[in-house]
Design a protein around this motif. Structure first.
Motif, PDB file in Angstrom:
ATOM      1  N   ASP A  94       0.670  -1.228   0.047  1.00 46.00           N
ATOM      2  CA  ASP A  94      -0.163   0.031   0.047  1.00 46.00           C
ATOM      3  C   ASP A  94       0.886   1.237   0.186  1.00 46.00           C
ATOM      4  O   ASP A  94       1.711   1.433   1.184  1.00 46.00           O
ATOM      5  CB  ASP A  94      -0.855  -0.140   1.240  1.00 46.00           C
ATOM      6  CG  ASP A  94      -2.069   1.043   1.323  1.00 46.00           C
ATOM      7  OD1 ASP A  94      -1.919   2.081   0.371  1.00 46.00           O
ATOM      8  OD2 ASP A  94      -2.902   1.065   2.014  1.00 46.00           O
ATOM      9  N   GLY A  95       0.648   2.150  -0.892  1.00 45.17           N
ATOM     10  CA  GLY A  95       1.267   3.171  -0.986  1.00 45.17           C
ATOM     11  C   GLY A  95       0.713   4.590  -0.564  1.00 45.17           C
ATOM     12  O   GLY A  95       1.014   5.629  -0.932  1.00 45.17           O
ATOM     13  N   SER A  96      -0.248   4.288   0.135  1.00 44.69           N
ATOM     14  CA  SER A  96      -1.149   5.445   0.734  1.00 44.69           C
ATOM     15  C   SER A  96      -0.247   6.477   1.556  1.00 44.69           C
ATOM     16  O   SER A  96       0.405   5.763   2.197  1.00 44.69           O
ATOM     17  CB  SER A  96      -2.441   5.037   1.565  1.00 44.69           C
ATOM     18  OG  SER A  96      -3.237   4.276   0.608  1.00 44.69           O
ATOM     19  N   PRO A  97      -0.685   7.544   1.485  1.00 41.42           N
ATOM     20  CA  PRO A  97       0.307   8.374   2.522  1.00 41.42           C
ATOM     21  C   PRO A  97       0.183   7.997   3.829  1.00 41.42           C
ATOM     22  O   PRO A  97      -0.592   7.238   4.564  1.00 41.42           O
ATOM     23  CB  PRO A  97      -0.610   9.936   2.404  1.00 41.42           C
ATOM     24  CG  PRO A  97      -1.354   9.882   1.269  1.00 41.42           C
ATOM     25  CD  PRO A  97      -1.531   8.548   0.880  1.00 41.42           C
ATOM     26  N   ALA A  98       1.520   8.203   4.614  1.00 38.37           N
ATOM     27  CA  ALA A  98       1.700   7.881   6.099  1.00 38.37           C
ATOM     28  C   ALA A  98       0.350   8.286   7.158  1.00 38.37           C
ATOM     29  O   ALA A  98       0.085   9.390   6.481  1.00 38.37           O
ATOM     30  CB  ALA A  98       2.819   8.344   6.566  1.00 38.37           C
ATOM     31  N   GLY A  99      -0.168   7.557   7.846  1.00 38.88           N
ATOM     32  CA  GLY A  99      -1.152   7.914   8.678  1.00 38.88           C
ATOM     33  C   GLY A  99      -2.430   7.507   7.868  1.00 38.88           C
ATOM     34  O   GLY A  99      -3.601   7.540   8.643  1.00 38.88           O
ATOM     35  N   GLY A 100      -2.466   6.764   6.526  1.00 41.40           N
ATOM     36  CA  GLY A 100      -3.673   6.418   6.160  1.00 41.40           C
ATOM     37  C   GLY A 100      -4.533   7.429   5.666  1.00 41.40           C
ATOM     38  O   GLY A 100      -4.668   8.664   5.754  1.00 41.40           O
ATOM     39  N   GLY A 101      -5.544   6.920   4.573  1.00 38.14           N
ATOM     40  CA  GLY A 101      -6.463   7.829   4.180  1.00 38.14           C
ATOM     41  C   GLY A 101      -6.016   8.661   3.071  1.00 38.14           C
ATOM     42  O   GLY A 101      -4.871   8.586   2.795  1.00 38.14           O
ATOM     43  N   ARG A 102      -6.949   9.093   2.170  1.00 40.13           N
ATOM     44  CA  ARG A 102      -6.665   9.738   0.781  1.00 40.13           C
ATOM     45  C   ARG A 102      -7.526  10.744   1.053  1.00 40.13           C
ATOM     46  O   ARG A 102      -8.756  10.925   1.236  1.00 40.13           O
ATOM     47  CB  ARG A 102      -6.720   8.820  -0.413  1.00 40.13           C
ATOM     48  CG  ARG A 102      -6.082   7.478  -0.168  1.00 40.13           C
ATOM     49  CD  ARG A 102      -6.073   6.699  -1.469  1.00 40.13           C
ATOM     50  NE  ARG A 102      -7.513   6.693  -2.555  1.00 40.13           N
ATOM     51  CZ  ARG A 102      -8.385   5.988  -2.363  1.00 40.13           C
ATOM     52  NH1 ARG A 102      -8.407   5.066  -1.588  1.00 40.13           N
ATOM     53  NH2 ARG A 102      -9.439   5.954  -3.159  1.00 40.13           N
ATOM     54  N   ASN A 103      -7.184  11.831   0.362  1.00 40.24           N
ATOM     55  CA  ASN A 103      -8.061  12.805  -0.274  1.00 40.24           C
ATOM     56  C   ASN A 103      -9.055  12.582  -1.330  1.00 40.24           C
ATOM     57  O   ASN A 103      -8.577  11.701  -1.918  1.00 40.24           O
ATOM     58  CB  ASN A 103      -7.277  14.202  -0.746  1.00 40.24           C
ATOM     59  CG  ASN A 103      -6.425  14.737   0.150  1.00 40.24           C
ATOM     60  OD1 ASN A 103      -6.485  14.714   1.456  1.00 40.24           O
ATOM     61  ND2 ASN A 103      -5.396  15.247  -0.048  1.00 40.24           N
ATOM     62  N   GLU A 104     -10.167  13.049  -1.232  1.00 44.01           N
ATOM     63  CA  GLU A 104     -11.099  12.594  -2.313  1.00 44.01           C
ATOM     64  C   GLU A 104     -10.881  13.018  -3.447  1.00 44.01           C
ATOM     65  O   GLU A 104     -10.231  13.946  -4.015  1.00 44.01           O
ATOM     66  CB  GLU A 104     -12.574  13.573  -1.955  1.00 44.01           C
ATOM     67  CG  GLU A 104     -13.702  13.062  -2.730  1.00 44.01           C
ATOM     68  CD  GLU A 104     -15.003  13.855  -2.694  1.00 44.01           C
ATOM     69  OE1 GLU A 104     -16.019  13.847  -3.343  1.00 44.01           O
ATOM     70  OE2 GLU A 104     -14.742  14.733  -1.554  1.00 44.01           O
ATOM     71  N   GLY A 105     -10.946  11.817  -4.328  1.00 41.83           N
ATOM     72  CA  GLY A 105     -10.553  12.044  -5.790  1.00 41.83           C
ATOM     73  C   GLY A 105      -9.056  11.477  -6.017  1.00 41.83           C
ATOM     74  O   GLY A 105      -8.754  11.251  -7.220  1.00 41.83           O
ATOM     75  N   ASP A 106      -8.345  11.415  -5.016  1.00 39.05           N
ATOM     76  CA  ASP A 106      -6.912  11.060  -5.071  1.00 39.05           C
ATOM     77  C   ASP A 106      -7.101   9.166  -5.650  1.00 39.05           C
ATOM     78  O   ASP A 106      -7.843   8.577  -4.949  1.00 39.05           O
ATOM     79  CB  ASP A 106      -6.130  10.838  -3.758  1.00 39.05           C
ATOM     80  CG  ASP A 106      -5.597  12.347  -3.582  1.00 39.05           C
ATOM     81  OD1 ASP A 106      -5.998  13.318  -4.679  1.00 39.05           O
ATOM     82  OD2 ASP A 106      -5.104  12.620  -2.546  1.00 39.05           O
ATOM     83  N   PRO A 107      -6.277   8.908  -6.357  1.00 38.40           N
ATOM     84  CA  PRO A 107      -6.301   7.498  -6.566  1.00 38.40           C
ATOM     85  C   PRO A 107      -5.479   6.498  -5.580  1.00 38.40           C
ATOM     86  O   PRO A 107      -4.794   6.845  -4.862  1.00 38.40           O
ATOM     87  CB  PRO A 107      -5.331   7.305  -7.958  1.00 38.40           C
ATOM     88  CG  PRO A 107      -4.373   8.376  -7.707  1.00 38.40           C
ATOM     89  CD  PRO A 107      -5.222   9.522  -7.132  1.00 38.40           C
ATOM     90  N   VAL A 108      -6.088   5.328  -5.425  1.00 37.62           N
ATOM     91  CA  VAL A 108      -5.435   4.286  -4.827  1.00 37.62           C
ATOM     92  C   VAL A 108      -3.843   4.134  -5.529  1.00 37.62           C
ATOM     93  O   VAL A 108      -3.673   4.053  -6.418  1.00 37.62           O
ATOM     94  CB  VAL A 108      -6.239   2.872  -4.987  1.00 37.62           C
ATOM     95  CG1 VAL A 108      -5.433   1.803  -4.269  1.00 37.62           C
ATOM     96  CG2 VAL A 108      -7.609   3.122  -4.325  1.00 37.62           C
ATOM     97  N   ILE A 109      -2.925   3.921  -4.615  1.00 35.70           N
ATOM     98  CA  ILE A 109      -1.644   3.865  -4.789  1.00 35.70           C
ATOM     99  C   ILE A 109      -0.909   2.456  -4.204  1.00 35.70           C
ATOM    100  O   ILE A 109      -1.118   1.880  -3.176  1.00 35.70           O
ATOM    101  CB  ILE A 109      -0.686   4.942  -4.413  1.00 35.70           C
ATOM    102  CG1 ILE A 109      -1.092   6.329  -5.132  1.00 35.70           C
ATOM    103  CG2 ILE A 109       0.867   4.635  -4.929  1.00 35.70           C
ATOM    104  CD1 ILE A 109      -0.260   7.390  -4.577  1.00 35.70           C
ATOM    105  N   GLY A 110      -0.444   1.667  -5.368  1.00 37.26           N
ATOM    106  CA  GLY A 110       0.112   0.556  -4.733  1.00 37.26           C
ATOM    107  C   GLY A 110       1.914   0.389  -5.224  1.00 37.26           C
ATOM    108  O   GLY A 110       2.184   1.456  -6.186  1.00 37.26           O
ATOM    109  N   LEU A 111       2.667   0.073  -4.507  1.00 39.63           N
ATOM    110  CA  LEU A 111       4.265   0.085  -4.699  1.00 39.63           C
ATOM    111  C   LEU A 111       4.627  -1.529  -5.051  1.00 39.63           C
ATOM    112  O   LEU A 111       4.303  -2.335  -4.345  1.00 39.63           O
ATOM    113  CB  LEU A 111       4.681   0.845  -3.495  1.00 39.63           C
ATOM    114  CG  LEU A 111       4.614   2.123  -2.951  1.00 39.63           C
ATOM    115  CD1 LEU A 111       5.211   2.539  -1.794  1.00 39.63           C
ATOM    116  CD2 LEU A 111       5.084   2.994  -4.040  1.00 39.63           C
TER     117      LEU A 111
END
Length: 227
Positions: A94-111
Motif C-alpha cells: 500500500d502506497g497510501s500517505p503515511a497515517g492512512g486515508g486519501r483525499n477525495e479524488g486521489d487514486p489508490v496507490i500500490g508500490l
C-alpha cells in the motif's frame, strides 16, 4: 476552459464514445473472427495507462495483463519494462500517505518493491487493486507480449527514445507529436487532438470516426504480425 466549454467538451466525448466505439468494436471483433485474422487470445498488453484495458475491451478479450485500470508515470513505467519479470515477481504494498486515508479524488496507490508506483484510478481500495494485480499478473504470457507506450504522464522525447530502444519485438508508442529518435519505426503519430486519449475536435468528427489512435494504427494487424 470555462463552464460552457467543459460541458460541450464532455458532451462531445460522451456522444463520440457511445456511437463510434461500437463501430470500432464491431470492426475489431469481426476481423478477429474472420479467416484472415487468427488472433491468439492470450496476448498480454502491457501499457502505461488505461489504453491497454480499452484495447482488451474493444477486442472482447479477457484481461490478461496486470496493468489494466491503472497508470504509471513515465520514468517508473520504463524501469518496470526494463526489469519486467523482476517487478512482476515483487509484492505489491500500500502506497497510501503515511497515517492512512486519501483525499477525495486521489487514486489508490500500490508500490512494487517499495519503488514503482501504480496509480489505481479505477479501484476503490488498495485491496481491490492488489487482488486484481495478483490475479492478472499470473496470466502474463512472456512469449506473447505487446508493449504499448502513450506520450503522457511525464513522457518526454528522451524517455520516448528510451522506450523505442527496449528489447521487445512487439512494441508501439503513441504520440501526439513527431519524435526524432533512432528507432522511430515503433512511433505512431496521432493527428487528431493534442492528447492521444481524447476524442477528435468537433470539426473533425465526421472525418475521424474512430478515436485518433484507431485511425492512425491498425491494432488488429499489429497483433497478427503485420508490423
Amino acid at each position: 476552459m470555462n463552464l460552457v466549454e467543459r460541458i460541450v467538451n464532455k458532451t462531445r466525448k460522451t456522444i463520440f464514445n457511445s456511437k463510434y466505439r461500437k463501430k470500432v468494436q464491431q470492426d475489431y471483433r469481426s476481423r478477429i473472427q474472420s479467416a484472415e485474422f487468427s488472433i491468439i487470445c492470450n496476448n498480454c498488453f502491457i501499457c502505461n495507462n488505461c489504453f491497454g484495458g480499452i484495447l482488451y475491451h474493444d477486442l472482447g478479450m479477457k484481461f490478461l495483463s496486470p496493468t489494466v485500470n491503472l497508470y504509471m508515470e513515465a520514468a517508473d513505467y520504463l524501469e518496470f519494462l526494463e526489469n519486467l519479470e523482476f517487478y512482476l515477481s515483487c509484492d505489491i504494498t500500500d502506497g497510501s500517505p503515511a497515517g492512512g486515508g486519501r483525499n477525495e479524488g486521489d487514486p489508490v496507490i500500490g508500490l512494487l518493491n517499495n519503488h514503482i508506483k501504480l496509480y489505481g484510478v479505477h479501484y476503490q481500495t488498495f485491496d481491490d487493486l492488489k487482488d486484481s494485480w495478483l490475479k492478472r499478473r499470473a496470466r502474463v504470457n512472456y512469449d506473447n507480449l505487446f508493449i504499448i507506450g502513450v506520450y503522457r504522464d511525464g513522457f518526454t522525447d528522451a524517455l520516448a527514445q528510451r522506450f523505442c530502444n527496449l528489447p521487445y519485438k512487439n512494441k508501439v508508442f503513441l504520440s501526439h507529436k513527431h519524435i526524432d529518435c533512432e528507432n522511430n519505426h515503433c512511433v505512431i503519430q496521432i493527428r487528431c487532438g493534442k492528447n492521444v486519449s481524447e476524442a477528435p475536435p468537433a470539426d473533425k468528427m465526421k472525418s475521424c470516426k474512430m478515436r485518433a489512435y484507431d485511425a492512425a494504427f491498425d491494432f488488429v494487424g499489429w497483433l497478427n504480425g503485420a508490423y
